[in-house]
Enzyme design. Structure first.
Site: not given
Ligand SMILES: Cc1cc2nc3c(=O)[nH]c(=O)nc-3n(C[C@H](O)[C@H](O)[C@H](O)COP(=O)(O)OP(=O)(O)OC[C@H]3O[C@@H](n4cnc5c(N)ncnc54)[C@H](O)[C@@H]3O)c2cc1C
Ligand code: SF4
Ligand code: SF4
Ligand code: FES
Lengths: 560, 347
Positions: A274, A338, A230, A228, A373, A240, A243
């Protein structure tokens, strides 16, 4: 050798939620993360998290389900979507009881704001720092539950023993060295892969490591072609701009000062979805009506008072990173990668085809987002499916105990040799050079718009880069905080994800959600209402497909 | 439509940026056993570049061994705290252009009050130990069934709005005066975190927390230098949180610590006469006997002209004005927190 019942790789919202739930089941849990948990990219989310609490107006999980199915352009699995939408309210109350500091309405209940393509105000939030609040409350619970964290440990391999997951290998970033961490159950929660694109809202750490690790271990990656974009991200660093700016009445203009959204979305204008806005921007710029590769987000007519009170965060970002004060000048913006809908193929409990290997969050593809999404649904997915994976993995340990899978010493020795070879290699290229070429290729040729010829070029370029990446040259050869090494490992992961993305995109001869082909402009349910699977086949990507799960909702045209 | 062919190439201007030359002096340290040294790097960066962007160009183009932490590059993850010209900043929130325009070469070094691992990377373990020491999680007193949410009004929630902004970057700790002399001092970040719970109307453990925090190395060991407020990149104002903790502790009648007594004398003394009577301060803080033992030190201070004449009257001219000011202060003081209510059944 280190051993735990459950090891969670990644400590964003999905990973921490999974770890807490597994720990609550009384089993031994550890988290392995390349960043300290609170540094994870989940903390950057601003907008909010969707659950049909019905606090603002009447709402229901069914309505949330329908909006999500439709938003997914009918590629989401409807059983998974139903689960998320029905379990979301309970998960939100639980977060609130853990201590999440959400914004409130006057009666003291959780406030809910309207978000794109949602039938009711359904987004629970905390001003513009929802992600920060969630990441900290989950970390607090991690501390409370005394979960062991291997902090700044970069996972380099998932070890499979006789068809079962045996644990992981990880590089200790601070002190150096490969460690084997055995576990009967491993949950991947490593987040997204936005960094494969030049313009992206994602953090430096979003490099698709978990997807590449699972792929190499033999798990297929699903729907990788769906990224996706943005529409309002800064040119300088991809940050970012919410919106909310358009919600408050901001205009998008081209170099002639025209509000070009009038062409593609005369009613919704700047508030169209988006993907529609991103495509309109791309067309303006490609047709020569852009400004240095951007269009202009104009807030000047809103006046200083409104900008200062309603959009202070966006103003600060524009000042800090674009050197522009939106009170006086428009902000140059463009589409940026995004959110990645694709990921590790898992079932509704988060398990992969390898027993004992699970995935959750942006790294996984359950799939609730399908081809597109909805804002606020991904944080909810990290919580609901993170919890479910932790619950199921913990229960598995309680019922089956030690799976018996082990990490052989030879596997560890081989990995040590691989890393030593990378550290000692001479005469290759700097990872940064390849990284930039990859990111530009992906942005130019596999971005907002796609065609057969562009994707064919992109694929050839990615293959060439994967070849060149076999011969990298590091400058830092030490073991102490060697970020040069980590960046090389991340580059390899991104290139593999990029290969899957372009291969899947080239094959998919239709336009659906975020995948927009200029040579196949319509959605084609007869041929393409199916999930793409990318298998690892001797280092190459092999494509395969599987059906979408439909429960109640037959495909309709996706118009708003 | 032109797009069909146009999109195959790079969008016009997509990668064009205006450049400027920037020079950084960077403190390098290769780890235990090596000597720190400062090296200069000159690179071309975008005019919009932050300090973090500049370091990235140095690492990519000139010296891949340079170590620093980064992730979000948008001032939310708290990874990139470091010192610039001697004061802590977030590298990703510090634009370079003003320095380039002024012809000033900045010096970058690791944060203070924390052990250095390599180059700009510090060991955050002591930082987190202190956070862990303040029992950093909500204690709802056993009420945990999540049928619905707690009722918390926006006003109640506003009590901890600033503290909720903290990203645990450590910039405050880096510059904390008190930590400099007492490494065991809990410090601004952990104390701001502590107030986030004490001020949370859902927490059932405020009194116990306040007792703990009022002990040695706690709230009363802050020297009120305000460096933490000045350096915090997120507007948390940790010193204000510490003051709020002090106020809550008094209200709970927890004031046995010397620091608390010291603060109390300040208050009583100024209330009485509008002035601080320094001669009362020491005996009332540490007790008469200990105060007598401090007399030689007091005479030393007096000889150096650091003690006001103890016999001169310490009263403001318009004492009524003083009393009026006090009334105003009392009226403005935040009301005592009331525990949040659980939602009535079926609400
Ligand atoms: C700017 C921005 C704004 C957003 N706003 C929203 C919103 O308002 N609402 C919404 O629903 N979603 C939003 N999203 C999307 C959402 O935030 C993410 O999809 C979500 O937070 C991802 O969470 P996660 O736990 O899967 O991964 P992450 O939070 O990215 O965590 C990944 C983890 O994996 C670890 N890791 C990665 N690779 C390795 C490795 N090789 N070895 C060990 N550890 C590793 C990292 O250290 C980290 O701890 C937004 C995204 C962005 C970029
Ligand atoms: S005001 Fe107190 S906590 Fe803040 S920096 Fe100074 S001594 Fe440290
Ligand atoms: S109080 Fe401010 S400076 Fe201190 S850790 Fe939190 S955000 Fe950083
Ligand atoms: S990189 Fe995240 S705060 Fe600077």
């Amino acid at each position: 050798m280190i051993r735990h019942d459950v090891v969670v790789v990644g400590a964003g919202c999905a990973g921490m939620r999974a770890a807490i739930e597994a720990k609550r089941r009384g089993v031994d849990v550890a988290v392995v993360s390349k960043l300290h948990p609170t540094r994870s990219h989940s903390g950057a989310a601003e907008g909010g998290i969707n659950a049909a609490l019905g606090n603002a107006t009447e709402d229901s999980p069914e309505s949330h389900t329908f909006d999500t199915v439709k938003g997914s352009d009918y590629l989401g699995d409807q059983d998974a979507i139903e689960i998320m939408c029905h379990e979301a309210p309970g998960d939100i109350y639980e977060l609130e009881h853990m201590g999440a500091i959400f914004s409130r309405s006057d009666d003291g209940r959780l406030a809910q704001r309207p978000f794109g393509a949602a039938g009711a105000p359904r987004t629970v939030y905390s001003a513009d720092i929802t992600g920060n609040v969630l990441i900290h409350v989950l970390f607090e619970q991690l501390v409370k539950h005394e979960v062991k964290v291997y902090e700044e440990f970069h996972c380099t391999q998932i070890v499979v023993d006789d068809g079962r997951c045996a644990g992981v290998l990880a590089w200790d970033l601070v002190r150096g060295g490969i460690h084997a961490i055995e576990a009967s159950q491993v949950i991947l929660a490593t987040g997204g892969v936005g960094r494969m694109y030049y313009g992206t809202t994602n953090a430096y750490a979003c490099t698709g490591d978990g997807m590449s690790l699972a792929w190499r271990a033999g798990v297929p990656l699903k729907d990788m072609e769906f990224m996706q974009f943005h529409p309002t991200t800064l040119k300088s660093n991809g940050v970012l701009i919410t919106e909310g700016c358009r919600g408050e009445g901001g205009y998008l203009r081209n170099s002639l000062g025209e509000r070009f959204m009038a062409i593609d979305a005369p009613n919704a204008m700047e508030l169209a979805s988006r993907d529609v806005v991103s495509r309109a921007e791309w067309k303006e710029i490609a047709d020569g009506r852009g400004v240095d590769g951007c269009v202009l987000l104009d807030l000047t007519h809103l006046g200083p008072k409104k900008i200062k009170t309603r959009l202070p965060g966006s103003r600060e970002l524009a000042l800090d990173y674009a050197g522009v004060d939106p009170i006086h000048e428009p902000i140059p913006v463009r589409p940026g990668a995004h959110y990645h809908m694709g990921g590790v193929d898992v079932d509704i409990w988060g398990e992969t085809i390898i027993p004992g290997l699970w995935a959750a969050g942006e790294a996984a593809c359950v799939s609730v987002h399908g081809a597109n999404r909805l804002g606020g649904n991904s944080l909810m997915e990290t919580i609901t499916f993170g919890r479910r994976a932790g619950q199921a993995a913990g229960d598995r340990v309680r019922s089956n105990g030690d799976s018996g899978a082990r990490i052989e010493a030879s596997v560890v020795a081989d990995e040590r040799r691989r890393i030593a070879a990378l550290l000692g290699a001479e005469g290759g290229e700097r990872p940064a050079v390849l990284r930039e070429e990859m990111a530009k290729t992906m942005y130019d040729k596999a971005g907002v718009f796609r065609t057969e010829s562009a994707l064919t070029e992109a694929r050839a370029a990615v293959h060439a880069l994967r070849d060149r990446a076999r011969n990298l040259q590091l400058e830092d050869r030490g073991s102490l905080f060697n970020s040069d090494l980590v960046q090389a490992l991340e580059l390899e992961a991104m290139l593999e994800c990029a290969d899957c993305l372009v291969t899947g995109a080239l094959a998919r001869q239709e336009s659906r959600g975020a995948h927009s082909r200029l040579d196949y402009t319509e959605r084609d349910d007869d041929r393409w209402m199916k999930h793409t699977l990318c298998w690892h086949d001797g280092g190459e990507v092999r494509l395969d497909y599987k059906p979408v799960t439909v429960t109640k909702y037959q495909p309709l045209a996706r118009s708003y | 439509m032109a797009i069909e062919n146009a999109h195959l190439t790079t969008l016009q201007g997509a990668y064009d940026v205006e450049l400027m030359e920037v020079t950084l002096r960077v403190r390098r340290y290769a780890g235990e056993g090596s000597r720190p040294e400062t090296r200069s790097y000159t690179v071309e960066v975008a005019t919009t570049a932050t300090l973090l962007d500049a370091l990235d160009v140095v690492k990519d183009k000139l010296d891949g061994t340079l170590a620093y932490r980064k992730s979000c590059r948008m001032a939310v993850c708290g990874s990139c705290g470091m010192r610039m010209d001697g004061g802590a900043v977030l590298a990703c929130k510090t634009a370079m252009k003003p320095f380039v325009d002024a012809g000033h070469v900045v010096t970058v070094s690791p944060m203070g009050n924390l052990p250095v691992i390599k180059d700009l990377v510090v060991d955050m373990a002591p930082f987190w130990q202190k956070v862990h020491a303040v029992k950093p999680f909500l204690d709802t007193g056993g009420v945990d069934d999540p049928e619905t949410e707690w009722r918390v009004t926006p006003r109640q929630s506003a009590l901890i709005a600033k503290e909720s902004l903290c990203i645990m970057c450590g910039c405050c700790v880096s510059e904390c005066n008190s930590m400099d002399s007492d490494p065991d001092f809990l410090g601004p970040a952990a104390l701001a975190k502590a107030y986030r719970f004490v001020g949370d109307v859902r927490d059932g453990d405020a009194r116990e927390r306040l007792k703990e925090l009022s002990g040695a190395h706690g709230i009363w060991d802050c020297t009120r230098c305000y460096f933490c407020n000045q350096r915090c990149p997120k507007g948390v104002d940790p010193r204000d949180a510490i003051a709020k903790l002090g106020g809550e502790a008094f209200r709970e009648g927890i004031a046995r610590d010397e620091g608390a007594k010291h603060a109390k004398v300040f208050v009583q003394s100024t209330y009485k006469g509008g002035y601080l009577r320094e001669t009362e301060l020491v005996p009332k803080t540490i007790g008469p006997i200990a105060a007598i033992q401090q007399l030689p030190f007091a005479f030393q201070l007096a000889r150096a002209g650091k003690v006001p004449n103890p016999l001169a009257p310490h009263k403001a001219k318009d004492n009524a004005e003083v009393k009026r000011l006090w009334k105003l202060l009392e009226a403005q003081a935040p009301k005592h927190r009331e525990r949040a209510t659980r939602a009535p059944e079926g609400a």
